[in-house]
Scaffold this active site. Structure first.
Site, PDB file in Angstrom:
ATOM      1  NE  ARG A  33     -17.126  13.938 -11.611  1.00  0.00           N
ATOM      2  CZ  ARG A  33     -17.911  13.427 -10.651  1.00  0.00           C
ATOM      3  NH1 ARG A  33     -18.304  14.145  -9.623  1.00  0.00           N
ATOM      4  NH2 ARG A  33     -18.300  12.178 -10.729  1.00  0.00           N
TER       5      ARG A  33
ATOM      6  CG  PHE B 299      -3.987  18.207 -10.871  1.00  0.00           C
ATOM      7  CD1 PHE B 299      -3.549  18.986  -9.815  1.00  0.00           C
ATOM      8  CD2 PHE B 299      -4.810  17.124 -10.600  1.00  0.00           C
ATOM      9  CE1 PHE B 299      -3.914  18.693  -8.511  1.00  0.00           C
ATOM     10  CE2 PHE B 299      -5.180  16.825  -9.293  1.00  0.00           C
ATOM     11  CZ  PHE B 299      -4.731  17.613  -8.247  1.00  0.00           C
TER      12      PHE B 299
ATOM     13  CD  GLU C 233      -1.306  15.450 -12.777  1.00  0.00           C
ATOM     14  OE1 GLU C 233      -0.080  15.471 -12.492  1.00  0.00           O
ATOM     15  OE2 GLU C 233      -2.167  14.979 -12.011  1.00  0.00           O
TER      16      GLU C 233
END
Length: 327
Positions: free
Chosen positions: A181, A98, A73
């Site tokens: 999503r 993250f 990340e």
């Protein structure tokens, strides 16, 4: 005795849409593709989570403009900063936990300090997964609100996402989108609504109660308002998709009345929408009690989303009960 089928793991990552509710598949991915056709500066990156952040749709359409960075990340956002320095417009996706916990320093100093147009796309915000504290980004807004110049968007539904993406691309500084999503509910199309970056919207008026909400909790606020109307309780709903910068003018105009006021957020009550609203109330000298509906200051349990939403007070039934108790 009737046997009960065991709960499938998929219930822990299932859509928060209600059964039979109208949804739109992968609105972020499709909106990014549409925006990229209009603007060839747009590029996409992900940290091994393309399928789970709907970035795979962009990757399939624009393979030469997509970068798979692997499970790294810090590298993801460092690379996004470099691309932005060359004049490109990166959308970099990973899970919110993250981005907020692992890559904060890179986002702060590589992206925000120089004011680069990097769009951070964080999946599984708040309580949108049952996989426990390792994946539940219950404090991401609190972490990111302290970064100077970072715009934070918490969309309600597919309409918000579809309309937000091109505005985020056009925004000159860094942004953070709390991504919804998969099969995302489509709700705001029934309210003559248009997303405008930095603005709140009064979706319905009411004389007894004001619900100030963001993210998926606006959907729940509208559902609660409908149920309370059956008991002759008139409820206004104010949707605040942009958490930072915050539209104080619109929200304070609704709060400065004798109505009961609650904030609703898919985030801990520490450092998110509730505290944003409460601080604005204090600064303006408004004598008003605000009741927060949000996640507790705690690490949450793992489990099925419907069970967790009810347990932690995010379900429509729990919102209705809270309003009735406060009236």
């Amino acid at each position: 005795m009737t046997s009960v089928a065991p709960l499938r793991t998929s219930a822990m990552i299932a859509s928060f849409a209600d059964p039979g509710q109208k949804t739109t598949s992968a609105p972020f991915g499709h909106a990014l593709v549409k925006a990229a056709h209009a603007d060839d500066r747009i590029v996409g990156l992900t940290a091994d989570l393309g399928k789970y952040t709907d970035m795979h749709i962009f990757a399939n359409e624009f393979p030469d403009r997509f970068f798979q960075m692997g499970m790294a990340e810090q590298l993801l956002f460092g690379a996004a900063a470099g691309l932005a320095e060359t004049g490109l417009v990166p959308f970099a996706s990973t899970y919110s936990v993250f981005a907020a916990r692992r890559a904060y320093d890179f986002i702060c100093l590589d992206i925000a300090e120089p004011g680069l147009n990097v769009n951070i796309v964080g999946g599984l915000p708040g309580l949108t997964t049952g996989y426990g504290p390792s994946h539940q980004a219950t404090e991401d807004i609190a972490i990111f609100r302290g970064i100077p110049g970072l715009t934070i968007v918490d969309p309600c539904d597919s309409v918000d996402i579809e309309q937000a993406v091109p505005q985020l691309a056009d925004h000159p500084g860094p942004t953070y989108l709390r991504l919804l999503r998969g099969n995302v509910p489509t709700v705001l199309d029934e309210y003559d609504y248009q997303f405008e970056l930095g603005k709140a919207a009064v979706l319905r008026d009411g004389t007894d109660v004001v619900l100030i909400s963001s993210g998926l909790m606006t959907m729940r606020a509208l559902q609660a308002a409908e149920q309370l109307a059956a008991d002759n309780v008139s409820v206004a709903v104010v949707h605040t998709p942009t958490i930072k910068p915050f539209d104080e003018e619109t929200v304070m105009a609704q709060i400065d009345s004798d109505r009961l006021v609650l904030t609703l957020e898919n985030h801990t009550v520490v450092g998110g929408l509730f505290e944003t609203v409460a601080s604005a109330v204090v600064r303006r000298g408004i004598a008003k009690q605000i009741t927060p509906v949000g996640l507790p200051d705690a690490f949450l349990a793992a489990g099925a989303l419907p069970t967790l939403h009810d347990r932690y007070g995010l379900s429509t039934a729990r919102i209705v009960a809270t309003v009735r108790r406060r009236l």
